[in-house]
Design an enzyme around this catalytic site. Structure first.
Site, short mmCIF file in Angstrom:
data_model
loop_
_atom_site.label_atom_id
_atom_site.label_comp_id
_atom_site.label_asym_id
_atom_site.label_seq_id
_atom_site.Cartn_x
_atom_site.Cartn_y
_atom_site.Cartn_z
N HIS A 169 -9.49 0.75 4.91
CA HIS A 169 -8.23 0.99 5.63
C HIS A 169 -8.49 1.90 6.83
CE1 HIS A 169 -4.17 2.30 6.52
NE2 HIS A 169 -3.76 1.23 5.87
N GLY A 213 2.27 1.86 10.87
CA GLY A 213 3.18 2.99 10.74
C GLY A 213 3.83 3.40 12.06
N ASN A 230 0.87 -1.19 0.00
CA ASN A 230 0.00 0.00 0.00
C ASN A 230 0.90 1.23 0.00
OD1 ASN A 230 -1.80 2.04 0.53
ND2 ASN A 230 -2.34 1.33 2.59
N LYS A 243 0.00 4.26 -0.22
CA LYS A 243 -0.67 5.42 0.40
C LYS A 243 -0.48 6.66 -0.46
CE LYS A 243 -0.08 3.25 4.86
NZ LYS A 243 -0.08 3.38 6.28
N GLU A 295 -6.97 4.32 7.95
CA GLU A 295 -6.80 5.76 7.70
C GLU A 295 -8.06 6.33 7.05
OE1 GLU A 295 -3.10 5.33 5.65
OE2 GLU A 295 -2.15 4.77 7.54
N SER A 324 3.36 -2.48 10.38
CA SER A 324 4.82 -2.48 10.57
C SER A 324 5.45 -3.83 10.26
CB SER A 324 5.17 -2.00 11.99
OG SER A 324 4.70 -0.68 12.19
N GLU A 329 -5.31 -5.53 10.37
CA GLU A 329 -4.32 -4.49 10.61
C GLU A 329 -4.62 -3.82 11.95
OE1 GLU A 329 -2.41 -3.11 6.75
OE2 GLU A 329 -4.21 -1.91 6.96
C1 PEP Z 1 -0.85 -0.16 6.18
O1 PEP Z 1 -1.12 1.02 6.35
O2 PEP Z 1 -1.62 -0.88 5.50
C2 PEP Z 1 0.36 -0.68 6.80
C3 PEP Z 1 0.42 -1.96 7.06
O3 PEP Z 1 1.35 0.24 7.08
P1 PEP Z 1 2.79 -0.05 7.78
O4 PEP Z 1 3.34 -1.32 7.16
O5 PEP Z 1 3.61 1.15 7.43
O6 PEP Z 1 2.51 -0.18 9.22
#
Ligand code: PEP
Length: 254
Positions: free
Chosen positions: A95, A173, A8, A10, A97, A212, A167
């Site tokens: 997601h 993040g 992703n 973003k 966000e 992460s 997630e």
């Molecule tokens: C995400 O936002 O889908 C995600 C997994 O981000 P990160 O790997 O940066 O935590």
């Protein structure tokens, strides 16, 4: 069971760096067996050019969002048909966000999934609890409700065409990762929630871990029986790291 590693991007990259990133991914994958499905989700403006770049390779292009209507007066929105017409094969929906900053609810995300499935695009449905919910011991309730509400009104055949990404919001993040045991426990819970809806077909639905996930922690996560790959944010912006995650998923699962 399929294994999927999806990146992703973003709201990162520009026209040049998006092309460079996907080029690096395609080149890096040449050295690996093609057992794991690889997906990249660039920002809207670069979807068409990235789709052209990956044409004929094993990489599938995903959008990060869509609108549920076919056409209409929805300024700034993008329909499933538009995505389909430029070669997009999957779409991230729900997601955290988008839930947090754009107020998306499970029912709204459910409508997007139905539109995607009708249009022949695979939804990658994101769910997961925030930190306070986990600390209060409510993470299973929260994720169970997200699954129930988003999939309400969908039949088993539809649900079986969705990819689910767990997630935990506290891990996105932040550099914090769910431990392999925490992730497996939740993935097993999601699998059983899906089994209640679709029976044995639940064993064919890929469950991705996101939060992460990086080359130095991925092997433990991908080694879990109900983790069928990853949805990757930060580490997907570096072709070498992303390809290494594909390699680790291949080694763990195939
Ligand atoms: C995400 O936002 O889908 C995600 C997994 O981000 P990160 O790997 O940066 O935590």
């Amino acid at each position: 069971m399929r294994t999927i590693v999806a990146g992703n991007w973003k709201m990162h990259t520009d026209r040049t760096t998006a092309a460079e990133l996907v080029n690096g991914v395609v080149k890096g994958l040449e050295a690996l067996p093609a057992q794991v499905e690889v997906v990249v989700a660039p920002p809207f403006p670069f979807l068409a050019s990235v789709a052209e770049q990956v044409n004929g390779t094993r990489v599938l292009v995903a959008a990060q969002n869509c609108h549920e209507a076919a056409t209409g007066a929805y300024t700034g929105e993008v329909s499933v048909g538009m995505l389909k017409s430029i070669g997009v094969g999957a779409c991230i929906v729900g997601h955290s966000e988008r839930r947090q900053y754009f107020g998306e609810t499970d029912t709204a995300v459910g409508r997007k999934m139905a539109a995607l499935l009708a249009g022949g695009i695979t939804p990658i449905y994101c769910c997961g609890e925030v930190k306070a919910e986990r600390e209060a011991g409510r993470h299973f309730d929260v994720v169970g409700r997200q699954i129930d509400e988003a999939f309400a009104g969908m039949d088993a055949e539809m649900i079986a065409r969705v990819v689910v990404a767990y997630e935990p919001v506290w891990a996105i993040g932040t550099g914090l990762t769910a431990s392999p045991e925490q992730a497996q426990e939740m993935h097993a819970f999601i699998r059983s929630a899906l089994r209640n809806k679709v029976g044995a077909l639940a064993d064919t639905i890929p469950l991705l871990y996101g939060g992460s996930c990086k080359p130095d922690n991925a092997a433990g996560l991908f080694g879990q029986p109900d983790i069928n790959g990853g949805l990757i944010g930060g580490a997907a912006l570096d072709a070498t790291s992303f390809v290494e995650l594909v390699r680790l998923a291949t080694a763990a699962k195939h």
